[in-house]
Write a protein that holds these residues in place. Structure first.
Motif, PDB file in Angstrom:
ATOM      1  N   UNK A 114     -10.833 -51.194  14.696  1.00 51.11           N
ATOM      2  CA  UNK A 114      -9.982 -50.366  15.190  1.00 51.11           C
ATOM      3  C   UNK A 114     -10.588 -48.608  15.490  1.00 51.11           C
ATOM      4  N   UNK A 115     -10.164 -47.698  15.831  1.00 50.11           N
ATOM      5  CA  UNK A 115     -10.637 -46.433  15.962  1.00 50.11           C
ATOM      6  C   UNK A 115     -10.512 -45.831  14.646  1.00 50.11           C
ATOM      7  N   UNK A 116     -11.406 -44.903  14.172  1.00 51.83           N
ATOM      8  CA  UNK A 116     -11.309 -44.186  12.906  1.00 51.83           C
ATOM      9  C   UNK A 116     -10.257 -43.119  12.576  1.00 51.83           C
ATOM     10  N   UNK A 117      -9.547 -42.668  13.923  1.00 53.46           N
ATOM     11  CA  UNK A 117      -8.604 -41.685  13.643  1.00 53.46           C
ATOM     12  C   UNK A 117      -7.707 -41.965  12.582  1.00 53.46           C
ATOM     13  N   UNK A 118      -7.189 -43.093  12.559  1.00 50.09           N
ATOM     14  CA  UNK A 118      -6.180 -43.694  11.351  1.00 50.09           C
ATOM     15  C   UNK A 118      -6.664 -43.352  10.047  1.00 50.09           C
ATOM     16  N   UNK A 119      -7.999 -43.365   9.798  1.00 51.70           N
ATOM     17  CA  UNK A 119      -8.611 -43.105   8.681  1.00 51.70           C
ATOM     18  C   UNK A 119      -8.299 -41.702   8.148  1.00 51.70           C
ATOM     19  N   UNK A 120      -8.624 -40.689   8.952  1.00 51.79           N
ATOM     20  CA  UNK A 120      -8.680 -39.266   8.394  1.00 51.79           C
ATOM     21  C   UNK A 120      -6.887 -38.819   8.362  1.00 51.79           C
ATOM     22  N   UNK A 121      -6.124 -39.587   9.197  1.00 54.40           N
ATOM     23  CA  UNK A 121      -4.619 -39.484   9.091  1.00 54.40           C
ATOM     24  C   UNK A 121      -4.106 -39.809   7.562  1.00 54.40           C
ATOM     25  N   UNK A 122      -4.778 -40.997   7.087  1.00 53.32           N
ATOM     26  CA  UNK A 122      -4.263 -41.494   5.688  1.00 53.32           C
ATOM     27  C   UNK A 122      -4.833 -40.405   4.650  1.00 53.32           C
ATOM     28  N   UNK A 123      -5.940 -39.858   4.993  1.00 54.05           N
ATOM     29  CA  UNK A 123      -6.609 -39.175   4.000  1.00 54.05           C
ATOM     30  C   UNK A 123      -5.836 -37.830   3.670  1.00 54.05           C
ATOM     31  N   UNK A 124      -5.251 -37.449   5.112  1.00 48.41           N
ATOM     32  CA  UNK A 124      -4.604 -36.174   5.080  1.00 48.41           C
ATOM     33  C   UNK A 124      -3.305 -36.207   4.142  1.00 48.41           C
ATOM     34  N   UNK A 125      -2.654 -37.638   4.458  1.00 48.44           N
ATOM     35  CA  UNK A 125      -1.526 -38.136   3.737  1.00 48.44           C
ATOM     36  C   UNK A 125      -1.546 -37.899   2.181  1.00 48.44           C
ATOM     37  N   UNK A 126      -2.735 -38.331   1.756  1.00 47.30           N
ATOM     38  CA  UNK A 126      -3.193 -38.209   0.276  1.00 47.30           C
ATOM     39  C   UNK A 126      -3.161 -37.014  -0.144  1.00 47.30           C
ATOM     40  N   UNK A 127      -3.955 -36.149   0.692  1.00 46.37           N
ATOM     41  CA  UNK A 127      -4.151 -34.622   0.335  1.00 46.37           C
ATOM     42  C   UNK A 127      -2.844 -33.921   0.381  1.00 46.37           C
ATOM     43  N   UNK A 128      -1.755 -34.363   0.995  1.00 48.08           N
ATOM     44  CA  UNK A 128      -0.354 -33.834   1.055  1.00 48.08           C
ATOM     45  C   UNK A 128       0.261 -34.232  -0.316  1.00 48.08           C
ATOM     46  N   UNK A 129      -0.282 -35.111  -0.922  1.00 47.59           N
ATOM     47  CA  UNK A 129       0.540 -35.470  -2.041  1.00 47.59           C
ATOM     48  C   UNK A 129      -0.113 -34.892  -3.295  1.00 47.59           C
ATOM     49  N   UNK A 130      -0.970 -34.007  -2.974  1.00 53.09           N
ATOM     50  CA  UNK A 130      -1.651 -33.219  -4.001  1.00 53.09           C
ATOM     51  C   UNK A 130      -2.747 -33.766  -4.362  1.00 53.09           C
ATOM     52  N   UNK A 131      -3.603 -34.619  -3.987  1.00 53.67           N
ATOM     53  CA  UNK A 131      -4.865 -35.475  -4.354  1.00 53.67           C
ATOM     54  C   UNK A 131      -5.929 -34.269  -3.689  1.00 53.67           C
ATOM     55  N   UNK A 132      -7.039 -34.352  -4.358  1.00 46.94           N
ATOM     56  CA  UNK A 132      -8.247 -33.724  -3.881  1.00 46.94           C
ATOM     57  C   UNK A 132      -8.868 -34.474  -2.507  1.00 46.94           C
ATOM     58  N   UNK A 133      -9.597 -33.847  -1.737  1.00 46.90           N
ATOM     59  CA  UNK A 133     -10.055 -34.425  -0.566  1.00 46.90           C
ATOM     60  C   UNK A 133     -10.954 -35.595  -1.023  1.00 46.90           C
ATOM     61  N   UNK A 134     -11.829 -35.313  -1.992  1.00 49.30           N
ATOM     62  CA  UNK A 134     -12.708 -36.507  -2.599  1.00 49.30           C
ATOM     63  C   UNK A 134     -11.887 -37.561  -2.763  1.00 49.30           C
ATOM     64  N   UNK A 135     -11.164 -37.411  -3.695  1.00 48.29           N
ATOM     65  CA  UNK A 135     -10.227 -38.404  -4.268  1.00 48.29           C
ATOM     66  C   UNK A 135      -9.331 -39.198  -3.467  1.00 48.29           C
ATOM     67  N   UNK A 136      -8.884 -38.364  -2.180  1.00 52.00           N
ATOM     68  CA  UNK A 136      -8.076 -39.277  -1.140  1.00 52.00           C
ATOM     69  C   UNK A 136      -8.926 -40.013  -0.251  1.00 52.00           C
ATOM     70  N   UNK A 137     -10.131 -39.336   0.051  1.00 45.77           N
ATOM     71  CA  UNK A 137     -11.167 -40.316   0.790  1.00 45.77           C
ATOM     72  C   UNK A 137     -11.559 -41.667   0.098  1.00 45.77           C
ATOM     73  N   UNK A 138     -11.695 -41.451  -1.249  1.00 48.24           N
ATOM     74  CA  UNK A 138     -12.189 -42.450  -1.987  1.00 48.24           C
ATOM     75  C   UNK A 138     -11.013 -43.605  -1.973  1.00 48.24           C
ATOM     76  N   UNK A 139      -9.756 -43.229  -2.466  1.00 50.31           N
ATOM     77  CA  UNK A 139      -8.831 -44.211  -2.260  1.00 50.31           C
ATOM     78  C   UNK A 139      -8.140 -44.990  -1.018  1.00 50.31           C
ATOM     79  N   UNK A 140      -8.415 -44.010   0.019  1.00 55.11           N
ATOM     80  CA  UNK A 140      -8.199 -44.667   1.464  1.00 55.11           C
ATOM     81  C   UNK A 140      -9.262 -45.478   1.850  1.00 55.11           C
ATOM     82  N   UNK A 141     -10.453 -45.151   1.572  1.00 51.46           N
ATOM     83  CA  UNK A 141     -11.740 -46.149   1.775  1.00 51.46           C
ATOM     84  C   UNK A 141     -11.434 -47.426   1.060  1.00 51.46           C
TER      85      UNK A 141
END
Length: 432
Positions: free
Chosen positions: A386-413
């Motif tokens: 599937x397309x990768x747009x969902x990945x960044x959406x999930x990352x942004x959701x993690x960031x909105x929870x107060x996580x850093x971008x690096x940490x959010x990307x690691x957990x979503x990946x």
């Protein structure tokens, strides 16, 4: 007076067994082959790292005390001494100091096992101090080396059973015994009736079975063939010179010379070992390498961990807040090839009319974010994912929870590997 019952099977010189029986028949005033309680020696002594265990006199499993006179020495006490010296850190080697006609079959296999166990822990030797016969030789055959003075007697390998019959004497005294037993062979070998051919054959079977155990012990302990074992195990007693030719002992010398040789062996240096026993040196080296390999592997792994921690610590000191992204990249196991594929994304826009980046901090942040995005990339990505747009959406959701971008990307990946793989593939295409 009650005479103690003797065991039926012996690995002992016949004349010594007869003397023992006569001693018991003569009563407490007879002074046969034994020691009083006051004369009993300690179980062992240690001198300059050599433990000497005396084995002197006839033996039985538990020993035999008769009116304060020790007639049989305890095999289990000797085994206990072997166990103790094997565990004693001050002991470098063990020597059995043997002057014995043998002893009972019962208990000798247990004692022989104790010798083999101690010999596996420390170098064990045996000295024939005058007489090493039958069960005493059975025990000593597990030693690394056996030595004796020229006058010593060694051998008498065999098994004996003494049958005494008193039917004529009882008849003359007007006494008649009647044997009542259940089981055809239950009363085999009793002393009040003659021994029939059938009962003799039955008793002989047991003697032959024990003899086979004796042969196996000598064969294994001396490292010789069954043919050679049979040649030395016909019941003969050998003077030391003959015993050496037959293979029963390894050396004729004095006790002092033998002890000196034992001490020289345990202090042999590497050069002597290499010159005299090259095959043993190779075996030792192979064993050491085998034992060292796991330790080296563990040391390398620990060293790699320590070096990684050191580098991360240095990076944290330099990068400050961006260090979290670096930790994520390192811990994810991202490859060098993946980082190189993202290098074009790490170049920020330059200031107008200059070659300098617009802002050093955004440059550093963009580069570390790009590394974080590559952290958990799989080696292969299926083209129909599937397309990768969902990945960044999930990352942004993690960031909105107060996580850093690096940490959010690691957990979503980690939790959405397929979406992450497609997103990474798109990033790599854009960078080309």
């Amino acid at each position: 007076m009650t005479i103690p019952n003797l065991p039926s099977l012996w690995a002992m010189q016949p004349e010594a067994l007869t003397a023992l029986a006569d001693t018991l028949n003569q009563g407490p005033d007879a002074r046969g082959p034994g020691r009083s309680e006051e004369q009993q020696a300690p179980l062992y002594t240690v001198e300059d790292g050599l433990a000497v265990i005396p084995v002197q006199g006839a033996m039985s499993k538990h020993g035999l005390q008769f009116f304060g006179w020790r007639l049989l020495f305890s095999m289990r006490e000797i085994a206990a001494a072997l166990k103790e010296v094997a565990a004693d850190t001050s002991v470098r080697a063990i020597m059995l100091d043997v002057d014995s006609p043998g002893g009972t079959v019962d208990g000798i296999e247990e004692l022989a096992l104790a010798v083999r166990t101690a010999a596996a822990a420390k170098p064990l030797y045996a000295w024939a101090d005058g007489l090493m016969a039958s069960a005493a030789y059975w025990m000593a055959s597990g030693a690394r080396r056996i030595a004796a003075p020229a006058t010593a007697q060694v051998g008498s390998i065999g098994v004996i059973s003494m049958h005494r019959e008193f039917s004529k004497a009882l008849e003359g005294a007007g006494v008649r015994y009647t044997i009542l037993a259940a089981g055809h062979y239950k009363a085999a070998g009793n002393a009040v009736e003659p021994l029939s051919d059938e009962m003799r054959a039955y008793l002989q079977e047991g003697i032959d079975a024990v003899y086979e155990l004796f042969l196996s012990a000598v064969e294994q302990g001396r490292g010789v063939s069954r043919e050679k074992t049979l040649a030395m195990a016909d019941g003969k007693i050998f003077i030391a010179g003959e015993a050496l030719k037959a293979g029963l002992i390894d050396r004729i010398c004095s006790r002092e010379e033998f002890i000196k040789q034992i001490k020289q062996e345990w202090t042999m240096n590497l050069a002597e070992l290499r010159a005299q026993h090259p095959e043993l040196e190779q075996e030792l080296r192979a064993e050491l390498e085998k034992d060292r390999a796991p330790a080296l592997e563990n040391a390398r792994a620990e060293g790699a961990k320590e070096e990684q921690a050191r580098l991360i610590g240095l990076a944290c000191a330099v990068l400050g807040d961006a260090a979290e992204t670096l930790k994520t990249v390192v811990q994810s196991g991202v490859t060098v090839e993946q980082i190189r594929a993202l290098q074009p994304l790490m170049q920020p826009a330059a200031k107008a009319g200059t070659a300098q980046p617009a802002d050093p901090d955004p440059y550093r942040k963009d580069a570390l974010d790009a590394l974080g995005k590559a952290a958990a990339a799989p080696a292969d990505v299926a083209p129909d994912q599937p397309a990768g747009d969902d990945f960044m959406a999930l990352v942004n959701a993690k960031i909105s929870e107060g996580k850093s971008k690096g940490q959010a990307m690691h957990e979503v990946a980690r939790d959405n590997p397929e979406a992450h793989a497609v997103w990474l593939k798109n990033v790599q295409k854009e960078s080309k």
